[in-house]
Design a protein around this motif. Structure first.
Motif: not given
Length: 482
Positions: A371-372, A376-379, A395-397
């Motif tokens: 997890v970043c 946190p949404g950055l996957s 890529g994010e959400n």
């Protein structure tokens, strides 16, 4: 609307020693924890120094954070003059729908004056509690937080106080703050497009979120320096500037820290008192310094947590440069040249992999540790080559943000949002990309490791509103909720 530029003059003609401005630039650029984005100095109503650290630029709007509060206060001044509110009205009179819910006597006794001066009686910030208690109606959430002291007796820097003031203003005017201010403030001052973040209620935040250019803020500061008169026309009610800028409540030690002298001078109506004059003040170094004794205004946009250090340098180097009469101007040309060449250094790195480009082409990377933490949404991250260079896609959400590396220096893009990207390969296995979100103070540093196909991403200064990356820009009109 045709906007006339602010009048300009050489520093010497307005009694400003350019050597002092040069010394200020030297001092700020020597500070490793201060990243300047712009500086504008007005003296006797004239711009005597203005510079932007490229890739930041004069036409670029910048997130003002809590400097927005001073514009909310100005909207309150107009509403007072229009007879729409009174400072001694109980807050609850504007929210009769909450009457049965708010039983704490101190909350019920809270006046508009108290939320306007951050003297609600609370001893600490309540923004998380207010939004957590009632995300659909943060004013109700705020009023459900019982003050520990009687309103008007103690200061606490507390975002929901300003939010409540802004909510009242939007309720009594029937307009967002930007629309209410447009004919009363923005158009008369020549301020162009103004954008203000909204929350899930649809309200403009009031306590933060306003995006304006550096010159827009300078015009605002000049209005306050001139006691609310602009080009011979009174805009603000007579006496308002004195009332807004005087210390209504002591703030000594309220902001914590051991070196916060400029936060210990007292708080007005959404303005801070300073050791010199008064100021609008936003996180990470967004300042509008109004200096009546020097007949000057100083505006900065920046990215720093060392805000006291920034002010210390202004007081040390710039204040002595203000002189009572015109000067010979020996350093004026050197200052003009320096201001024209201001720039943030680009990140280091090669524009293409020094070895095995085929291994990088199309490579995907996952967050290190799963997890970043900073976003946190950055996957995921993808790296792809193209005819014009390499692109890094975040890529994010479910959304994708492509960042073109270019071939050196800062690569500026306006869509899908204004960014400047710099960086490259620091060694055959490591790609480092730095991204400036140009309508904010924020910089994201991304590092991709080829051997383990992982990435890390960290903010130099994390956004306070913690939005998705795609919203790190001035909101469109009408803006989406923050």
């Amino acid at each position: 609307m045709t906007v006339c530029p602010l009048p300009a003059a050489t520093p010497a003609a307005q009694g400003v020693d350019a050597a002092g401005v040069l010394a200020l630039l030297d001092a700020l650029e020597a500070e490793p924890d201060i990243e300047m984005h712009s500086l504008m100095v007005l003296r006797h109503g004239h711009v005597v120094a203005a510079g932007w650290w490229a890739p930041y630029a004069p036409e670029r709007r910048h997130l003002l954070y809590s400097l927005s509060k001073s514009f909310t206060a100005t909207a309150a001044a107009f509403a007072l003059d229009d007879g729409l509110i009174g400072l001694d009205e109980p807050v609850l009179t504007h929210f009769p729908e909450f009457e049965a819910d708010i039983t704490d006597p101190r909350s019920r006794a809270m006046l508009i004056r108290h939320v306007a001066t951050m003297s609600s009686g609370h001893l600490a910030e309540t923004v998380d509690d207010a939004y957590g208690t009632d995300p659909a109606e943060p004013v109700r959430g705020f009023l459900l937080q019982p003050p520990q002291r009687d309103p008007g007796t103690v200061f606490a820097y507390n975002q929901p106080t300003t939010y409540t003031l802004a909510a009242i203003l939007q309720k009594v005017t029937g307009q967002p703050l930007t629309e209410y201010l447009r004919p009363r403030l923005f158009d008369p001052l020549g301020i162009g497009e103004a954008a203000w973040l909204r929350d899930g209620t649809g309200r403009e935040l009031g306590f933060s979120g306003l995006h304006l250019t550096t010159e827009d803020v300078a015009r605002f500061g000049e209005l306050y320096l001139r006691d609310g008169v602009w080009q011979g026309r009174r805009l603000l009610p007579e006496g308002w500037v004195a009332e807004a800028s005087r210390a209504h409540v002591p703030t000594g030690g309220a902001m914590g820290g051991t070196d916060r002298q400029d936060w210990d001078q007292g708080y007005g109506i959404q303005f801070w008192r300073s050791r010199n004059g008064f100021r609008g003040d936003g996180a990470f170094g967004q300042f509008c310094l109004v200096l009546p004794e020097q007949d000057a205004v100083v505006v900065t946009t920046a990215a720093t947590e060392e805000m006291q250090t920034l002010l210390n340098h202004v007081w040390k180097h710039l204040l002595p440069a203000f002189r009572p009469a015109p000067l010979p101007g020996a350093q004026d040309a050197a200052l003009a040249d320096r201001l024209a060449r201001l720039a943030l250094p680009p990140a280091t790195g090669k524009a293409a992999p020094p070895e095995r480009p085929e291994a990088w082409a199309g490579a995907s990377f996952s967050p290190y540790g799963g997890v970043c933490a900073d976003q946190p949404g950055l996957s995921g991250v993808e790296v792809t080559p193209g005819a014009d260079g390499w692109t890094v896609t975040l890529g994010e959400n479910g959304h994708r943000l492509g960042l073109a590396l270019g071939t050196g220096g800062w690569a500026v893009a306006e869509e899908p949002l204004p960014v400047a990207v710099s960086g490259g390969w620091t060694d055959p296995d490591t790609l480092v990309v730095e991204t400036l979100f140009l309508e904010t103070p924020h910089r994201l540093v991304l590092t991709c490791s080829l051997p383990d196909r992982t990435f890390t991403a960290r903010w130099r200064h994390a956004p306070l509103h913690r939005p998705p990356l795609g919203r790190l820009r001035a909101p469109l009109t009408p803006g989406p909720p923050a």
